[in-house]
Design an enzyme around this catalytic site. Structure first.
Site, PDB file in Angstrom:
ATOM      1  N   GLY A 158       0.812  -1.100   0.138  1.00 28.13           N
ATOM      2  CA  GLY A 158       0.011   0.068   0.063  1.00 28.13           C
ATOM      3  C   GLY A 158       1.084   1.349   0.111  1.00 28.13           C
ATOM      4  N   ILE A 160       2.115   2.818   2.449  1.00 25.61           N
ATOM      5  CA  ILE A 160       3.390   2.822   3.244  1.00 25.61           C
ATOM      6  C   ILE A 160       4.701   2.015   2.847  1.00 25.61           C
ATOM      7  CG2 ILE A 160       4.318   2.399   5.475  1.00 25.61           C
ATOM      8  CD1 ILE A 160       1.382   2.977   6.515  1.00 25.61           C
ATOM      9  N   THR A 234       6.018  -2.013  11.551  1.00 23.45           N
ATOM     10  CA  THR A 234       5.518  -0.726  12.053  1.00 23.45           C
ATOM     11  C   THR A 234       4.018  -0.906  11.547  1.00 23.45           C
ATOM     12  OG1 THR A 234       6.238   0.162   9.704  1.00 23.45           O
ATOM     13  CG2 THR A 234       7.413   0.582  11.470  1.00 23.45           C
ATOM     14  N   ARG A 236       1.058  -3.623  12.543  1.00 25.77           N
ATOM     15  CA  ARG A 236       0.315  -3.863  13.804  1.00 25.77           C
ATOM     16  C   ARG A 236       0.892  -5.290  14.423  1.00 25.77           C
ATOM     17  NH1 ARG A 236      -1.764   0.166  13.237  1.00 25.77           N
ATOM     18  NH2 ARG A 236      -3.796   0.871  13.422  1.00 25.77           N
ATOM     19  N   GLU A 265      -0.760  -3.548  23.520  1.00 26.59           N
ATOM     20  CA  GLU A 265       0.226  -2.084  23.736  1.00 26.59           C
ATOM     21  C   GLU A 265      -0.911  -1.181  25.052  1.00 26.59           C
ATOM     22  OE1 GLU A 265      -0.039  -0.037  19.894  1.00 26.59           O
ATOM     23  OE2 GLU A 265       1.335  -1.619  19.105  1.00 26.59           O
ATOM     24  N   HIS A 284       4.646   2.691  19.511  1.00 31.82           N
ATOM     25  CA  HIS A 284       3.710   2.886  18.168  1.00 31.82           C
ATOM     26  C   HIS A 284       3.855   4.474  17.725  1.00 31.82           C
ATOM     27  CE1 HIS A 284      -0.239   1.307  16.508  1.00 31.82           C
ATOM     28  NE2 HIS A 284       0.256   2.201  15.644  1.00 31.82           N
TER      29      HIS A 284
HETATM   30  C1  GLV Z   1      -1.412   3.962  12.720  1.00 31.38           C
HETATM   31  O1  GLV Z   1      -0.736   2.835  13.218  1.00 31.38           O
HETATM   32  C2  GLV Z   1      -2.452   4.186  12.139  1.00 31.38           C
HETATM   33  O2  GLV Z   1      -3.392   3.081  11.959  1.00 31.38           O
HETATM   34  O3  GLV Z   1      -3.043   5.273  11.840  1.00 31.38           O
END
Ligand code: GLV
Length: 328
Positions: A158, A160, A234, A236, A265, A284
């Protein structure tokens, strides 16, 4: 009468100005659970909810909002929300894709570098008073793992994942990818997951957490990763099996890991991951820059304004709730 919108925790006023005058805004403290009696009272009459990824929007919370017309989350991931219930109730859910891609990829690449080059370990070494004249420098002092010119495997392409690929290209890395959708991006070799795991010196995870991606990097898959590889997550926490990751690090199969997200978390202080010197952890903070957060709130407000007006949200997770969807 103005509709009531509940915001689950204080957000900077300047970012909310698009909502002022259009609805009654109630802001919760963000410190109490949304299923607490106090919060439920405030939710009872709300038409719209603006929430964060730390708010569990489950069926208890949704049952407490019989008048709910929309939810807008200040996050790209929506695994904290029971989307199926919203869709069943024809309630649109907005999220904030795109605007956090650069910041999150920066954080992912930072974790990759920190884990490979032992940057946090080196910082700790000095602060703990271990850098002395008798060990000032030697040919094998604090050796790390090469990054430039190695192979980066990106799981999930995606916005990111694609931003991560651009960063890898800047470091002359060979780029491999695997995505559930089969998406292909120029300059990135699309390969099977098996090939990605067995060839990559660095694996970076950029999937959404869903029913099918939970425990996606299971013990079996981690066992097939290239010996000496580094894992970066980064996305989940629930996507990577943390116990299996800790075991792979302890056994020396994996070299290091850089983690921004965790199964639960805040992460448990007795997590075996914290006992491993080459695990770099951060709380996070992938999207945590002032500009990125402002853009996320701005997008969440745009989604909320559309929700208030009964218009399709610019970034809706469940567009099938709109009658026009699929009609053509
Ligand atoms: C960050 O982890 C988000 O989902 O915005």
């Amino acid at each position: 009468m103005l509709k009531k919108v509940v915001i689950t925790q204080p957000l900077p006023d300047k970012n909310l100005k698009g909502l002022v005058g259009r609805c009654d805004i109630a802001v919760l403290s963000g410190k109490q659970s949304l299923s607490s009696a106090q919060a439920r009272d405030k939710l009872a009459n709300c038409h719209g909810l603006i929430c964060l990824l730390s708010d569990a929007i489950d069926h208890f919370v949704l049952d407490a909002m019989p008048k709910l017309e929309f939810v807008s989350s200040v996050s790209v991931g929506v695994d904290h929300i029971d989307v199926a219930i919203l869709t069943e109730r024809d309630i649109p859910l907005g999220h904030t894709p795109g605007v956090l891609a650069a910041a999150t990829a920066d954080a992912a690449f930072g974790l990759l570098l920190a884990a490979a080059r032992r940057l946090v370990e080196g910082d700790r070494y000095i602060r703990e008073g271990n850098w002395r004249p008798d060990n000032r420098w030697s040919a094998d002092f604090f050796l790390g793992k090469d990054v430039s010119g190695t192979t980066l495997g990106i799981i999930g392409l995606g916005a990111i994942g694609q931003a991560m690929a651009r960063r890898g290209a800047g470091f002359d890395m060979r780029l491999l990818s695997w995505t559930p959708s089969g998406r292909k991006v120029s300059g990135v070799d699309s390969v099977s997951l098996e090939e990605l795991l067995s060839r990559s010196d660095f694996v970076s995870v950029h999937l959404a957490l869903t029913g099918t991606t939970h425990d996606f990097l299971s013990a079996d898959k981690i066992a097939t990763m290239k010996p000496g590889a580094v894992l970066v997550n980064t996305a989940r926490g629930g996507i990577v099996n943390e116990l299996a990751l800790a075991q792979a690090l302890d056994s020396g199969h994996l070299y290091a890991a850089g983690l921004d997200v965790f199964e639960s978390e805040p992460m448990a202080m007795d997590s075996p991951l914290l006992h491993h010197p080459r695990v770099v952890v951060v709380p996070h903070i992938g999207s945590a820059t002032a500009l990125t957060r402002a853009k996320m709130v701005e997008l969440a407000v745009r989604n909320a304004k559309a929700g208030l007006d009964g218009r399709p949200m610019p970034h809706c997770v469940n567009p099938e709730v709109y009658p026009v969807f699929g009609a053509g």
